[in-house]
Design a protein around this motif. Structure first.
Motif, mmCIF file in Angstrom:
data_model
loop_
_atom_site.group_PDB
_atom_site.id
_atom_site.type_symbol
_atom_site.label_atom_id
_atom_site.label_comp_id
_atom_site.label_asym_id
_atom_site.label_seq_id
_atom_site.Cartn_x
_atom_site.Cartn_y
_atom_site.Cartn_z
ATOM 1 N N VAL A 67 -64.174 95.569 -24.543
ATOM 2 C CA VAL A 67 -63.165 96.721 -24.358
ATOM 3 C C VAL A 67 -62.536 96.928 -23.021
ATOM 4 O O VAL A 67 -63.367 96.723 -22.022
ATOM 5 N N GLY A 68 -61.456 97.252 -22.960
ATOM 6 C CA GLY A 68 -60.575 97.346 -21.714
ATOM 7 C C GLY A 68 -59.593 98.263 -21.943
ATOM 8 O O GLY A 68 -59.076 98.677 -22.918
ATOM 9 N N MET A 69 -58.838 98.496 -20.842
ATOM 10 C CA MET A 69 -57.726 99.474 -20.754
ATOM 11 C C MET A 69 -56.356 98.844 -20.387
ATOM 12 O O MET A 69 -55.164 99.487 -19.984
ATOM 13 N N SER A 70 -55.983 97.630 -20.869
ATOM 14 C CA SER A 70 -54.953 96.798 -20.400
ATOM 15 C C SER A 70 -54.554 95.747 -21.507
ATOM 16 O O SER A 70 -55.024 96.035 -22.875
ATOM 17 N N THR A 71 -53.651 95.029 -21.334
ATOM 18 C CA THR A 71 -53.395 93.939 -22.138
ATOM 19 C C THR A 71 -52.683 93.893 -23.370
ATOM 20 O O THR A 71 -51.810 92.922 -23.621
ATOM 21 N N VAL A 72 -53.359 94.580 -24.188
ATOM 22 C CA VAL A 72 -52.716 94.677 -25.475
ATOM 23 C C VAL A 72 -51.345 95.075 -25.357
ATOM 24 O O VAL A 72 -50.615 94.503 -26.200
ATOM 25 N N PRO A 73 -50.784 96.169 -24.989
ATOM 26 C CA PRO A 73 -49.451 96.377 -24.788
ATOM 27 C C PRO A 73 -48.564 95.136 -24.228
ATOM 28 O O PRO A 73 -47.711 94.802 -24.897
ATOM 29 N N GLU A 74 -49.122 94.474 -23.318
ATOM 30 C CA GLU A 74 -48.463 93.442 -22.952
ATOM 31 C C GLU A 74 -48.129 92.265 -23.848
ATOM 32 O O GLU A 74 -47.092 91.684 -23.779
ATOM 33 N N VAL A 75 -49.404 92.181 -24.436
ATOM 34 C CA VAL A 75 -49.580 90.973 -25.410
ATOM 35 C C VAL A 75 -48.482 91.214 -26.656
ATOM 36 O O VAL A 75 -47.793 90.194 -26.891
ATOM 37 N N ILE A 76 -48.559 92.382 -27.050
ATOM 38 C CA ILE A 76 -47.501 92.679 -28.134
ATOM 39 C C ILE A 76 -46.156 92.548 -27.801
ATOM 40 O O ILE A 76 -45.422 92.015 -28.636
ATOM 41 N N VAL A 77 -45.559 92.935 -26.629
ATOM 42 C CA VAL A 77 -44.310 92.651 -26.281
ATOM 43 C C VAL A 77 -43.856 91.306 -26.064
ATOM 44 O O VAL A 77 -43.055 90.519 -26.219
ATOM 45 N N ALA A 78 -45.017 90.622 -25.533
ATOM 46 C CA ALA A 78 -44.929 89.086 -25.396
ATOM 47 C C ALA A 78 -44.573 88.308 -26.547
ATOM 48 O O ALA A 78 -43.655 87.666 -27.111
ATOM 49 N N ARG A 79 -45.365 88.739 -27.727
ATOM 50 C CA ARG A 79 -45.134 88.191 -29.262
ATOM 51 C C ARG A 79 -44.055 88.626 -29.608
ATOM 52 O O ARG A 79 -43.587 88.002 -30.452
ATOM 53 N N HIS A 80 -43.776 89.960 -29.552
ATOM 54 C CA HIS A 80 -42.450 90.427 -30.214
ATOM 55 C C HIS A 80 -41.117 89.335 -29.532
ATOM 56 O O HIS A 80 -40.417 89.312 -30.282
ATOM 57 N N GLY A 81 -41.210 88.921 -28.392
ATOM 58 C CA GLY A 81 -40.228 88.236 -27.763
ATOM 59 C C GLY A 81 -40.561 86.598 -28.005
ATOM 60 O O GLY A 81 -39.760 85.740 -27.550
ATOM 61 N N GLY A 82 -41.644 86.333 -28.666
ATOM 62 C CA GLY A 82 -41.857 84.967 -29.165
ATOM 63 C C GLY A 82 -42.592 84.131 -27.947
ATOM 64 O O GLY A 82 -42.559 83.112 -28.096
ATOM 65 N N MET A 83 -43.177 84.762 -27.140
ATOM 66 C CA MET A 83 -43.826 83.922 -26.252
ATOM 67 C C MET A 83 -45.227 83.530 -26.731
ATOM 68 O O MET A 83 -46.085 84.022 -27.343
ATOM 69 N N GLU A 84 -45.727 82.628 -26.202
ATOM 70 C CA GLU A 84 -47.002 82.103 -26.580
ATOM 71 C C GLU A 84 -47.929 82.764 -25.546
ATOM 72 O O GLU A 84 -47.974 82.630 -24.197
ATOM 73 N N VAL A 85 -49.250 83.045 -25.863
ATOM 74 C CA VAL A 85 -49.928 83.963 -25.001
ATOM 75 C C VAL A 85 -51.619 83.259 -25.149
ATOM 76 O O VAL A 85 -52.062 83.038 -25.764
ATOM 77 N N PHE A 86 -52.206 83.401 -23.826
ATOM 78 C CA PHE A 86 -53.671 83.148 -23.635
ATOM 79 C C PHE A 86 -54.052 84.395 -22.692
ATOM 80 O O PHE A 86 -53.426 84.867 -21.688
ATOM 81 N N ALA A 87 -55.235 84.785 -23.191
ATOM 82 C CA ALA A 87 -55.690 85.952 -22.400
ATOM 83 C C ALA A 87 -57.430 85.655 -22.112
ATOM 84 O O ALA A 87 -58.136 85.082 -23.237
ATOM 85 N N ILE A 88 -57.796 86.143 -21.049
ATOM 86 C CA ILE A 88 -59.252 86.007 -20.753
ATOM 87 C C ILE A 88 -59.640 87.325 -20.015
ATOM 88 O O ILE A 88 -59.111 87.735 -19.206
ATOM 89 N N SER A 89 -60.975 87.601 -20.330
ATOM 90 C CA SER A 89 -61.602 88.946 -19.956
ATOM 91 C C SER A 89 -62.662 88.367 -19.015
ATOM 92 O O SER A 89 -63.430 87.319 -19.341
ATOM 93 N N VAL A 90 -63.025 89.074 -17.967
ATOM 94 C CA VAL A 90 -64.212 89.116 -17.292
ATOM 95 C C VAL A 90 -65.174 90.175 -17.706
ATOM 96 O O VAL A 90 -64.727 91.464 -17.657
ATOM 97 N N ILE A 91 -66.158 89.961 -18.090
ATOM 98 C CA ILE A 91 -67.125 91.090 -18.736
ATOM 99 C C ILE A 91 -67.725 91.567 -17.243
ATOM 100 O O ILE A 91 -68.502 90.939 -16.428
ATOM 101 N N THR A 92 -67.515 92.695 -16.928
ATOM 102 C CA THR A 92 -67.808 93.559 -15.598
ATOM 103 C C THR A 92 -68.968 94.385 -15.970
ATOM 104 O O THR A 92 -69.418 95.152 -14.837
ATOM 105 N N ASP A 93 -69.151 94.990 -17.170
ATOM 106 C CA ASP A 93 -70.226 95.735 -17.161
ATOM 107 C C ASP A 93 -70.572 95.641 -18.961
ATOM 108 O O ASP A 93 -69.724 94.959 -19.489
#
Ligand code: HPA
Length: 270
Positions: free
Chosen positions: A207-233
């Protein structure tokens, strides 16, 4: 919105030293990758027309045009979080601008709390899917057909092709790479033990506080997306400890070298 996007992309285009099809958004404590860039042009967010003004710190971030292992990239160090008070249109504005600049592939990193009991602090988790729990949707409102469809498909928000490449790269470097579902929430509070448990029950691995909005908009625009989380806690039942922003940053710093290696190789092979 179209006019503002155009204005900003024109401004940046005039400064772009070469054609770029790849963008990277770096998460909390994950800025190390910028040291690997060559032929760098730095542009502080403050000087970019229409970029959101930071309300929190003195400066909000730096945009860089450069080359990563020879490949032209655009790197955002510092992102706009919903919890800072930005509207979703502001949070995702840079992604709209990326699209207008010709970006086709977006790489995202973030710090996240791990809920999968198999995870440990410092693990890297490749995001295979997400659950959007933000209270506001970045695509709410009139749809601009020029930017993307009214009802975007989200059946493969995170590119399976890039995930397969990343798995191979991680294996070839002997870097353990977890996989899982990222839950995006508004924050700024970290979760209560009951919330972590709930997020686990509904299918989240981190769980985190970012990424999802940016990914949604990137997909809306047809971009290919890769994302990675660092588990900090960890938000694993029975193992929830007190957590602070400093600890999150510290854990992210330790995991950086491996994350940077995967990202660099992936971007070059993508
Ligand atoms: N919860 C939400 N966001 C986070 C966490 C967390 O545990 N860790 C890092 N970002």
């Amino acid at each position: 919105m179209l006019k503002t996007i155009h204005e900003t992309s024109e401004w940046l285009q005039a400064r772009m030293p070469f054609t770029i099809h790849t963008a990277i958004i770096l998460g909390t404590g994950l800025g190390e990758l910028v040291h690997e860039l060559t032929d760098v042009l730095e542009i502080p967010y403050e000087s970019i027309p229409n970029f959101p003004i930071s309300t929190v710190e003195g400066h909000s971030g730096i945009l860089r045009f450069g080359k990563l292992g020879g490949k032209p990239v655009m790197v955002m160090q510092g992102r706009f979080h919903y919890y800072e008070g930005y509207a979703m249109q502001q949070v995702t504005f840079p992604v709209r601008v990326m699209k207008a600049l010709g970006i086709q592939t977006l790489f995202v990193s973030n710090a996240a709390g791990g809920m999968n009991p198999a995870f440990q602090v410092g693990d890297l988790m490749m995001i295979t899917d997400h659950i959007n729990l933000f209270p506001e949707h970045p695509l709410r409102g009139k749809n601009e057909t020029a930017l993307g469809p009214r009802f975007p498909d989200m059946s493969e928000a995170y590119s399976k092709r890039l995930q397969a490449l990343a798995s191979n790269i991680a294996a070839s470097h002997n870097i353990p790479l977890q996989k899982g579902i990222y839950i995006g929430t508004s924050g700024p509070t970290f979760e209560t033990p009951a919330e972590y448990k709930y997020f686990r029950i509904i299918g989240g691995d981190a769980v985190g506080m970012s990424t999802v909005p940016e990914v949604i908009v990137a997909r809306h625009g047809g971009m290919e997306v890769f994302a990675i989380s660092v588990i900090t806690d960890l938000g694993v039942e029975g193992q929830v400890l007190e957590v602070s922003h400093e600890e999150v940053q510290q854990a992210a710093l330790l995991a950086q070298p491996n994350m940077t290696r995967i990202m660099r190789d992936l971007i070059n092979q993508a």
